[in-house]
Scaffold this motif. Structure first.
Motif, mmCIF file in Angstrom:
data_model
loop_
_atom_site.group_PDB
_atom_site.id
_atom_site.type_symbol
_atom_site.label_atom_id
_atom_site.label_comp_id
_atom_site.label_asym_id
_atom_site.label_seq_id
_atom_site.Cartn_x
_atom_site.Cartn_y
_atom_site.Cartn_z
ATOM 1 N N LYS A 1 7.541 21.475 18.355
ATOM 2 C CA LYS A 1 7.733 22.372 17.209
ATOM 3 C C LYS A 1 6.399 22.561 16.469
ATOM 4 O O LYS A 1 6.088 23.661 16.019
ATOM 5 N N ALA A 2 5.625 21.480 16.362
ATOM 6 C CA ALA A 2 4.322 21.581 15.690
ATOM 7 C C ALA A 2 3.405 22.548 16.421
ATOM 8 O O ALA A 2 2.702 23.348 15.802
ATOM 9 N N LEU A 3 3.442 22.500 17.756
ATOM 10 C CA LEU A 3 2.499 23.307 18.542
ATOM 11 C C LEU A 3 3.018 24.728 18.807
ATOM 12 O O LEU A 3 2.275 25.566 19.318
ATOM 13 N N ALA A 4 4.281 24.997 18.438
ATOM 14 C CA ALA A 4 4.848 26.339 18.640
ATOM 15 C C ALA A 4 4.441 27.277 17.504
ATOM 16 O O ALA A 4 5.230 28.082 17.030
ATOM 17 N N ASN A 5 3.213 27.163 17.060
ATOM 18 C CA ASN A 5 2.707 27.976 15.949
ATOM 19 C C ASN A 5 1.214 28.200 16.166
ATOM 20 O O ASN A 5 0.464 27.242 16.388
ATOM 21 N N GLN A 6 0.801 29.454 16.109
ATOM 22 C CA GLN A 6 -0.577 29.788 16.485
ATOM 23 C C GLN A 6 -1.609 29.201 15.533
ATOM 24 O O GLN A 6 -2.681 28.771 15.968
ATOM 25 N N VAL A 7 -1.295 29.189 14.230
ATOM 26 C CA VAL A 7 -2.255 28.619 13.272
ATOM 27 C C VAL A 7 -2.433 27.124 13.541
ATOM 28 O O VAL A 7 -3.565 26.619 13.553
ATOM 29 N N ARG A 8 -1.325 26.424 13.779
ATOM 30 C CA ARG A 8 -1.444 24.978 14.029
ATOM 31 C C ARG A 8 -2.214 24.704 15.323
ATOM 32 O O ARG A 8 -2.981 23.746 15.400
ATOM 33 N N ARG A 9 -2.035 25.567 16.328
ATOM 34 C CA ARG A 9 -2.823 25.382 17.560
ATOM 35 C C ARG A 9 -4.302 25.634 17.278
ATOM 36 O O ARG A 9 -5.170 24.919 17.797
ATOM 37 N N SER A 10 -4.602 26.621 16.435
ATOM 38 C CA SER A 10 -6.006 26.885 16.082
ATOM 39 C C SER A 10 -6.602 25.708 15.311
ATOM 40 O O SER A 10 -7.787 25.379 15.483
ATOM 41 N N ILE A 11 -5.781 25.070 14.462
ATOM 42 C CA ILE A 11 -6.251 23.869 13.747
ATOM 43 C C ILE A 11 -6.610 22.780 14.759
ATOM 44 O O ILE A 11 -7.660 22.134 14.656
ATOM 45 N N CYS A 12 -5.762 22.590 15.772
ATOM 46 C CA CYS A 12 -6.055 21.602 16.824
ATOM 47 C C CYS A 12 -7.351 21.968 17.554
ATOM 48 O O CYS A 12 -8.157 21.087 17.878
ATOM 49 N N ASP A 13 -7.552 23.270 17.819
ATOM 50 C CA ASP A 13 -8.783 23.720 18.482
ATOM 51 C C ASP A 13 -10.008 23.304 17.652
ATOM 52 O O ASP A 13 -11.001 22.817 18.192
ATOM 53 N N GLU A 14 -9.942 23.524 16.331
ATOM 54 C CA GLU A 14 -11.071 23.176 15.455
ATOM 55 C C GLU A 14 -11.309 21.663 15.436
ATOM 56 O O GLU A 14 -12.449 21.201 15.544
ATOM 57 N N LEU A 15 -10.213 20.893 15.311
ATOM 58 C CA LEU A 15 -10.348 19.426 15.188
ATOM 59 C C LEU A 15 -10.746 18.784 16.515
ATOM 60 O O LEU A 15 -11.239 17.657 16.527
ATOM 61 N N ARG A 16 -10.488 19.476 17.610
ATOM 62 C CA ARG A 16 -10.924 18.945 18.905
ATOM 63 C C ARG A 16 -12.452 18.915 18.961
ATOM 64 O O ARG A 16 -13.066 18.035 19.569
ATOM 65 N N LYS A 17 -13.084 19.911 18.281
ATOM 66 C CA LYS A 17 -14.552 19.991 18.307
ATOM 67 C C LYS A 17 -15.169 18.834 17.526
ATOM 68 O O LYS A 17 -16.151 18.245 17.942
ATOM 69 N N ARG A 18 -14.561 18.535 16.357
ATOM 70 C CA ARG A 18 -15.065 17.434 15.508
ATOM 71 C C ARG A 18 -14.070 17.209 14.380
ATOM 72 O O ARG A 18 -13.371 18.142 13.974
#
Lengths: 116, 116
Positions: free
Chosen positions: B12-29
């Protein structure tokens, strides 16, 4: 299976325990819808078919007609894609990030001990 | 992160584009909440915080206090667990299943050609 809308469908499909159990069964071997329904005696067949349609729309299940029968195959490629997005080629970077955190926390712990 | 209810939270957390983009950013640092909010100028800070809480509850983001700042770290372990469930140790079996399907379809294609 590439746009963010497509990825929404994958996560929404998998955010359901019955649909995840269907994926678990189909990972073992492809099944006809009838065979699959008999794996879930507590759920009526119509509900199983409804869940299968959601998985199909998300690209997680692919129906293949063989003679008079129609087999459901698990296609794990959307899950592979997610793994590559957040873990795959960047695993090293993530691991080094965690290692950095560990080192920093250990440093703080040492300071705390020295202050006691 | 082991029960099916916990896994529901991850999807449910990942079924949202903004939350996936947040994960993309935090994966970097790792980022503070303020730094993260500035990555999404089109979204108000309260909404970013709301999304972060959903990711935290799902175990995908771990907050770590360092001095006066609080950094958000991506924890990709729940995604790793999903990969292992449907792909990891069973990748060979899945691959051989697809290979079997390919062989069968090619067999049917040959029969079709012979019938023409």
């Amino acid at each position: 299976m590439s746009t963010e809308d497509d990825i929404d469908l994958v996560f929404k499909a998998l955010a359901n325990q019955v649909r995840r159990s269907i994926c678990d069964e189909l990972r073992k071997r492809p099944l006809t819808t009838g065979q699959l329904a008999s794996c879930f005696p507590e759920i009526d067949r119509t509900t199983v078919i409804m869940h299968l349609r959601v998985l199909e729309k998300a690209g997680l299940v692919v129906p293949v007609r063989k003679g008079r029968e129609r087999f459901n195959y698990l296609d794990a490629m959307p899950i592979q894609a997610l793994h590559e997005r957040w873990i795959g080629p960047h695993a090293e970077r993530a691991a080094s990030g965690l290692l950095q955190l560990k080192t920093e926390l250990e440093g703080e712990a040492e300071v705390a001990v020295e202050e006691q």
